[in-house]
Design an enzyme around this catalytic site. Structure first.
Site, PDB file in Angstrom:
ATOM      1  CB  CYS A 181      44.594 -13.146  25.746  1.00 49.99           C
ATOM      2  SG  CYS A 181      44.390 -11.374  24.966  1.00 49.99           S
ATOM      3  CE  LYS A 191      28.163 -18.076  26.006  1.00 53.00           C
ATOM      4  NZ  LYS A 191      29.274 -18.406  27.421  1.00 53.00           N
ATOM      5  N   GLY A 194      38.803 -16.345  23.720  1.00 52.23           N
ATOM      6  CA  GLY A 194      38.508 -17.522  24.673  1.00 52.23           C
ATOM      7  C   GLY A 194      40.002 -18.124  24.194  1.00 52.23           C
ATOM      8  CD  GLU A 215      37.579  -8.564  17.725  1.00 55.24           C
ATOM      9  OE1 GLU A 215      36.967  -7.466  17.356  1.00 55.24           O
ATOM     10  OE2 GLU A 215      36.796  -9.438  17.807  1.00 55.24           O
ATOM     11  CG  ASN A 239      39.895 -12.156  30.585  1.00 54.20           C
ATOM     12  OD1 ASN A 239      39.036 -12.103  29.409  1.00 54.20           O
ATOM     13  ND2 ASN A 239      41.259 -11.957  29.757  1.00 54.20           N
ATOM     14  CD  GLU A 275      46.454 -18.094  27.646  1.00 51.18           C
ATOM     15  OE1 GLU A 275      45.760 -18.874  27.824  1.00 51.18           O
ATOM     16  OE2 GLU A 275      46.791 -16.528  27.263  1.00 51.18           O
ATOM     17  N   GLY A 277      37.811 -21.915  21.064  1.00 46.64           N
ATOM     18  CA  GLY A 277      39.153 -21.645  19.466  1.00 46.64           C
ATOM     19  C   GLY A 277      38.414 -22.605  19.118  1.00 46.64           C
ATOM     20  CD  GLU A 296      41.576 -11.298  18.335  1.00 44.92           C
ATOM     21  OE1 GLU A 296      43.123 -11.442  18.862  1.00 44.92           O
ATOM     22  OE2 GLU A 296      41.597  -9.420  17.796  1.00 44.92           O
ATOM     23  CD  GLU A 348      29.623 -21.000  30.852  1.00 42.72           C
ATOM     24  OE1 GLU A 348      29.982 -19.163  30.517  1.00 42.72           O
ATOM     25  OE2 GLU A 348      29.578 -21.545  30.911  1.00 42.72           O
TER      26      GLU A 348
HETATM   27  P1  NAD Z   1      37.229 -20.165  27.190  1.00 45.77           P
HETATM   28  O1  NAD Z   1      36.995 -20.077  26.291  1.00 45.77           O
HETATM   29  O2  NAD Z   1      36.716 -21.055  28.175  1.00 45.77           O
HETATM   30  O3  NAD Z   1      34.968 -19.106  27.439  1.00 45.77           O
HETATM   31  C1  NAD Z   1      34.668 -17.946  26.606  1.00 45.77           C
HETATM   32  C2  NAD Z   1      33.801 -17.985  25.950  1.00 45.77           C
HETATM   33  O4  NAD Z   1      33.365 -19.053  25.307  1.00 45.77           O
HETATM   34  C3  NAD Z   1      32.997 -18.092  27.424  1.00 45.77           C
HETATM   35  O5  NAD Z   1      31.855 -17.095  26.881  1.00 45.77           O
HETATM   36  C4  NAD Z   1      32.306 -19.506  27.502  1.00 45.77           C
HETATM   37  O6  NAD Z   1      30.904 -19.614  28.236  1.00 45.77           O
HETATM   38  C5  NAD Z   1      32.271 -20.241  26.000  1.00 45.77           C
HETATM   39  N1  NAD Z   1      32.348 -21.299  25.560  1.00 45.77           N
HETATM   40  C6  NAD Z   1      32.876 -21.933  26.382  1.00 45.77           C
HETATM   41  N2  NAD Z   1      32.359 -23.093  25.603  1.00 45.77           N
HETATM   42  C7  NAD Z   1      32.067 -23.251  24.544  1.00 45.77           C
HETATM   43  C8  NAD Z   1      32.032 -23.553  23.398  1.00 45.77           C
HETATM   44  N3  NAD Z   1      32.161 -25.375  23.043  1.00 45.77           N
HETATM   45  N4  NAD Z   1      31.176 -23.218  22.153  1.00 45.77           N
HETATM   46  C9  NAD Z   1      30.920 -21.660  22.260  1.00 45.77           C
HETATM   47  N5  NAD Z   1      31.284 -20.910  23.457  1.00 45.77           N
HETATM   48  C10 NAD Z   1      31.935 -21.472  24.558  1.00 45.77           C
HETATM   49  O7  NAD Z   1      37.581 -19.140  27.468  1.00 45.77           O
HETATM   50  P2  NAD Z   1      37.519 -18.215  29.544  1.00 45.77           P
HETATM   51  O8  NAD Z   1      37.979 -19.505  30.114  1.00 45.77           O
HETATM   52  O9  NAD Z   1      36.579 -17.572  29.241  1.00 45.77           O
HETATM   53  O10 NAD Z   1      38.654 -17.448  29.108  1.00 45.77           O
HETATM   54  C11 NAD Z   1      40.089 -17.823  28.926  1.00 45.77           C
HETATM   55  C12 NAD Z   1      40.773 -17.752  27.685  1.00 45.77           C
HETATM   56  O11 NAD Z   1      40.202 -16.588  26.984  1.00 45.77           O
HETATM   57  C13 NAD Z   1      42.510 -17.444  27.874  1.00 45.77           C
HETATM   58  O12 NAD Z   1      42.693 -18.257  26.954  1.00 45.77           O
HETATM   59  C14 NAD Z   1      43.026 -16.269  27.366  1.00 45.77           C
HETATM   60  O13 NAD Z   1      44.131 -15.871  27.182  1.00 45.77           O
HETATM   61  C15 NAD Z   1      41.195 -15.969  26.170  1.00 45.77           C
HETATM   62  N6  NAD Z   1      41.390 -14.509  26.469  1.00 45.77           N
HETATM   63  C16 NAD Z   1      41.962 -13.803  24.995  1.00 45.77           C
HETATM   64  C17 NAD Z   1      41.510 -12.833  24.849  1.00 45.77           C
HETATM   65  C18 NAD Z   1      42.712 -12.497  23.473  1.00 45.77           C
HETATM   66  O14 NAD Z   1      42.117 -11.283  22.983  1.00 45.77           O
HETATM   67  N7  NAD Z   1      43.117 -12.980  22.817  1.00 45.77           N
HETATM   68  C19 NAD Z   1      41.310 -11.559  25.712  1.00 45.77           C
HETATM   69  C20 NAD Z   1      40.974 -12.644  26.948  1.00 45.77           C
HETATM   70  C21 NAD Z   1      40.422 -13.845  26.640  1.00 45.77           C
END
Ligand code: NAD
Length: 473
Positions: A282, A173, A226, A454, A150, A377, A231, A248, A176
């Site tokens: 987020c 990392k 993410g 952070e 994002n 969310e 997480g 986060e 994608e």
């Molecule tokens: P996501 O969890 O799908 O992916 C985040 C990252 O994790 C990507 O780089 C992805 O390739 C990687 N990933 C995916 N599966 C993995 C695995 N099994 N092992 C290790 N890495 C893996 O999240 P997203 O769809 O990219 O982002 C949206 C989410 O992120 C939302 O829920 C949002 O709230 C959260 N977010 C949180 C913050 C914060 O600071 N709290 C900031 C931005 C986004």
């Protein structure tokens, strides 16, 4: 013409071991986006090996020189702000002004931590006249950083700047869908003189590259931004490996407006809170809790401002095709649950936007906090307005959420403002503002929004560990 993106390992561009690439989407048009290397375990091993090689020298690098490099990187990012913004726009479709402000914010992280390289410091403990006891903070070594799509450059900068300042080396990392600016950041780091191997980026699927990064025995800490689900997956691996983790995750933040607030300003900030980055943030304020006596009038004011926001101009597209479909699913759920859209709840009918992943910014009114759209969310420009009667009511509703990232309180009653801010379960509370949060302010969540912090000086403690040294006289 699309870009072809390779890993950045050991200070140079590296073709993926698989020689395979993933063609992404251009979210503004729905056409083809960048081609991104599909890494595998061999690439992760190469990136971590490079980082490990660089770790000892970087840890012993004079801190003033380390700080100068961080500062030089901030300066170069600002010089290249147009190029960086354009790369970010190619991946995310953001409006130029938004992309430029994110470049500025990303540079500000390096600038801020450049001045803090001599922190964190230890203490002298006066325990025994025959002993000199002190503590010192030391880097972990190799930090694995995994970021979402994002706010790509900003998320990478937020973690890399304090990690590097504290004397760690990094393997990042990125998501994608939006890897270009993270690679650009690593390239600029090499250009200003960061030693090879201090700043590596490995590209590819999360389930493959991300998982292997967390599993790698030489990675000593992971910072993940993410989704909750990922997480949790990473949390299990980190628990098995007994390594620290910063999580986060998501949010469903409550923006609480009392009847005595400055309603005009509160309405414009309420809009900014859920439409910034088209709601793909987020910390978005997606639950608007409004005192019942002003609910209708206030929601009308909010909806009037939202009607002026044009998708494709002030509001960018959903960044991924999946996210575009996800938001539309929530529109369907809202219909099924009988929710009333004051504005939006559908796609723009502008022909020029067809193909792009645009949705109309949306406000639902008179929503019950138990509704699906009030609890989950959405990660899009969708606001639910929830009426409340008393202060106790507002606190109860605000805290009735799995998440606890941000909250805001709007009132001219200063005692109430403090009372409510103390009762809210969230990592950050804003009073009479919806702050975007400067780099100096610690950031993190309660509950499913994650743990660790952070930003700010606080982040340095999360990128270093404490050693106690006892010296006998
Ligand atoms: P996501 O969890 O799908 O992916 C985040 C990252 O994790 C990507 O780089 C992805 O390739 C990687 N990933 C995916 N599966 C993995 C695995 N099994 N092992 C290790 N890495 C893996 O999240 P997203 O769809 O990219 O982002 C949206 C989410 O992120 C939302 O829920 C949002 O709230 C959260 N977010 C949180 C913050 C914060 O600071 N709290 C900031 C931005 C986004």
């Amino acid at each position: 013409m699309t870009s072809k993106l390779n890993h950045w390992i050991d200070g140079r561009s590296v073709v993926p071991a698989s020689n395979e690439y993933r063609v992404g989407d251009n979210p503004a048009t729905g056409g083809a986006g960048a081609e991104v290397a599909l890494g595998n375990i061999d690439d992760v091993k190469a990136a971590v090996a490079s980082a490990e090689n660089a770790a000892r020298a970087w840890r012993r690098f004079p801190s003033a020189k380390r700080g100068r490099l961080l500062g030089d990187l901030a300066r170069l990012m600002r010089e290249k702000n147009q190029e960086l913004a354009e790369l970010e726009i190619e991946d995310t479709g953001k409006p130029l002004a938004v992309a430029l402000s994110e470049v500025e914010n990303s540079a500000a992280y390096f600038e801020f931590y450049a001045g803090l390289v001599n922190l964190p410091v230890g203490d002298v403990l006066d325990v025994d006249p025959d002993q000199h006891i002190y503590t010192r903070r030391e880097p972990f070594g190799v930090i694995g950083i995994i970021t979402p799509w994002n706010v790509p450059m900003n998320q990478a900068a937020r973690a890399c700047a304090p990690a590097l300042a504290a004397g760690n080396v990094v393997v990042v990392k990125p998501a994608e869908a939006s890897s270009q600016t993270t690679i650009a950041l690593a390239q600029l780091a090499s250009q200003v003189g960061f030693p090879d191997g201090t700043f590596n980026v490995v590209l590819g699927k999360g389930s493959e590259v991300g998982t292997e990064l967390v599993r790698h025995p030489s990675v000593r800490k992971v910072a993940f931004t993410g989704s909750v689900a990922v997480g949790q997956t990473i949390g299990h691996i980190a628990a098995d490996r007994v390594i620290p983790l910063t999580l986060e995750l998501g949010g469903k933040s409550a923006n609480i407006v009392f009847e005595d607030a400055d309603l005009k300003f509160a309405a414009s900030e309420a809009v900014r809170a859920f439409t910034t980055n088209a709601g793909q943030i987020c910390s978005a304020g997606t639950r608007l809790l409004v005192q019942r006596s002003i609910h209708d009038e206030f929601v009308t004011a909010v909806a009037d401002i939202v009607r002026e926001l044009r998708p494709g101009k002030e509001v960018g597209p959903m960044i991924t095709r999946d996210q575009y479909q996800q938001v539309q699913k929530y529109f369907d759920v809202a219909n099924q649950e009988g929710m009333q859209a004051e504005v939006g709840g559908n796609l723009p009918d502008d022909e020029a936007l067809r193909g792009g992943f645009y949705v109309n910014p949306t406000v639902y009114s008179n929503v019950d906090n138990s509704a699906t759209l009030a609890q989950e969310e959405i990660f899009g420009p969708v606001l639910v307005a929830i009426p409340f009667d008393t202060e106790e009511d507002a606190i109860r509703i605000a805290n009735n959420s799995d998440f606890g990232l941000i909250s805001a309180v709007w009132t001219k009653d200063i005692s109430r403002a403090f009372r409510v801010s103390e009762e809210i379960e969230a990592g950050q509370v804003f009073i009479n503002t919806w702050s975007t949060g400067a780099v100096q302010t610690p950031f993190g969540g309660h509950k499913y929004s994650g743990y660790g912090r952070e930003k700010g000086i606080e982040a340095l403690n999360h990128y270093s560990h404490l050693k106690c040294v006892v010296v006998a006289y």
